[in-house]
Design a protein around this motif. Structure first.
Motif, PDB file in Angstrom:
ATOM      1  N   ASP A 121     -70.516  19.910  16.131  1.00 29.53           N
ATOM      2  CA  ASP A 121     -69.139  20.169  16.518  1.00 29.53           C
ATOM      3  C   ASP A 121     -68.193  19.639  15.439  1.00 29.53           C
ATOM      4  O   ASP A 121     -68.324  18.492  15.013  1.00 29.53           O
ATOM      5  CB  ASP A 121     -68.845  19.484  17.853  1.00 29.53           C
ATOM      6  CG  ASP A 121     -67.409  19.627  18.279  1.00 29.53           C
ATOM      7  OD1 ASP A 121     -67.021  20.746  18.652  1.00 29.53           O
ATOM      8  OD2 ASP A 121     -66.667  18.622  18.212  1.00 29.53           O
ATOM      9  N   PHE A 139     -66.457  16.382  16.287  1.00 30.52           N
ATOM     10  CA  PHE A 139     -67.386  15.258  16.272  1.00 30.52           C
ATOM     11  C   PHE A 139     -67.767  14.895  14.832  1.00 30.52           C
ATOM     12  O   PHE A 139     -67.932  13.718  14.509  1.00 30.52           O
ATOM     13  CB  PHE A 139     -68.633  15.564  17.105  1.00 30.52           C
ATOM     14  CG  PHE A 139     -69.532  14.378  17.318  1.00 30.52           C
ATOM     15  CD1 PHE A 139     -69.034  13.169  17.769  1.00 30.52           C
ATOM     16  CD2 PHE A 139     -70.899  14.469  17.073  1.00 30.52           C
ATOM     17  CE1 PHE A 139     -69.863  12.071  17.970  1.00 30.52           C
ATOM     18  CE2 PHE A 139     -71.738  13.395  17.272  1.00 30.52           C
ATOM     19  CZ  PHE A 139     -71.219  12.185  17.724  1.00 30.52           C
ATOM     20  N   GLY A 144     -72.728  10.680  21.199  1.00 30.29           N
ATOM     21  CA  GLY A 144     -72.697  12.133  21.200  1.00 30.29           C
ATOM     22  C   GLY A 144     -73.666  12.718  22.199  1.00 30.29           C
ATOM     23  O   GLY A 144     -74.508  12.008  22.765  1.00 30.29           O
ATOM     24  N   TYR A 155     -76.808  22.251  19.742  1.00 30.43           N
ATOM     25  CA  TYR A 155     -75.436  21.827  19.469  1.00 30.43           C
ATOM     26  C   TYR A 155     -75.322  20.321  19.648  1.00 30.43           C
ATOM     27  O   TYR A 155     -75.869  19.760  20.599  1.00 30.43           O
ATOM     28  CB  TYR A 155     -74.494  22.547  20.450  1.00 30.43           C
ATOM     29  CG  TYR A 155     -73.042  22.513  20.062  1.00 30.43           C
ATOM     30  CD1 TYR A 155     -72.570  23.272  19.011  1.00 30.43           C
ATOM     31  CD2 TYR A 155     -72.142  21.728  20.765  1.00 30.43           C
ATOM     32  CE1 TYR A 155     -71.229  23.255  18.658  1.00 30.43           C
ATOM     33  CE2 TYR A 155     -70.797  21.713  20.425  1.00 30.43           C
ATOM     34  CZ  TYR A 155     -70.344  22.480  19.371  1.00 30.43           C
ATOM     35  OH  TYR A 155     -69.022  22.456  19.025  1.00 30.43           O
ATOM     36  N   SER A 184     -72.366  17.381  19.956  1.00 29.98           N
ATOM     37  CA  SER A 184     -70.925  17.181  20.145  1.00 29.98           C
ATOM     38  C   SER A 184     -70.642  15.745  20.548  1.00 29.98           C
ATOM     39  O   SER A 184     -71.555  15.002  20.911  1.00 29.98           O
ATOM     40  CB  SER A 184     -70.391  18.139  21.212  1.00 29.98           C
ATOM     41  OG  SER A 184     -71.010  17.876  22.452  1.00 29.98           O
TER      42      SER A 184
END
Length: 166
Positions: free
Chosen positions: A28, A31, A46, A138, A140
């Protein structure tokens, strides 16, 4: 003619290679900014989402066919399926997190089977390494939900119109 065939195969190869390459996870951008602003020995928290998820439509079909199962059996089967997927897909990452914990690079982590994700508190380099993994979808930041301040109440009294018609 032979040269044209070789050129065609070379071009075809250029188009097929990206399609067959397995992509690593995505980090992200917000992030990534947080990680860049964190010192190398600092900690960030995270969420790592795994790529391989339960096929919900297939699971739903298995619960409805051939005969409708009881609510308890469906509930147990859904939970068991989600837990098994998380255990199998997170296993190698958890082993890596344990090794990083021993080195002091990971402070803590928690596995979530319902979403096939992990919450991790670690040094920034850990998140970059995790995002590069092929089994990660992913990465983030772990956002914290906050309370919304209540709206002030309207004044009341005999001279206050509250919008109700007489």
């Amino acid at each position: 003619m032979k040269r044209a065939s070789v050129l065609f195969l070379a071009l075809l190869g250029l188009f097929l290679i990206p399609a067959t390459t397995i992509n690593a996870g995505e980090l992200d951008p917000d992030f990534a900014t947080t990680l860049n602003n964190t010192s190398p020995d600092g900690l960030a928290t995270g969420v790592i989402n795994m790529k391989d998820l339960v096929d919900i439509r297939k699971l739903e079909q298995s619960l409805l066919s051939p005969a409708r199962l009881s609510a308890q059996v469906r509930h147990e089967r859904v939970i068991r399926t989600l837990q098994e997927k998380a255990q199998t897909t997170q296993k190698s990452l958890i082993q890596l997190l344990d090794a990083w914990s021993e080195r002091g690079d990971v402070n803590e982590y928690t596995s979530f089977w319902i979403t096939n994700a992990l919450a991790v508190t670690a040094k920034p380099a850990v998140f970059y390494a995790i995002a590069a993994r092929e089994d990660v979808s992913y990465v983030s930041g772990n956002t914290t939900a906050g309370l919304i301040r209540p709206v002030a109440s309207a004044p009341s009294g005999p001279n206050y119109l509250d919008g109700v018609e007489p």
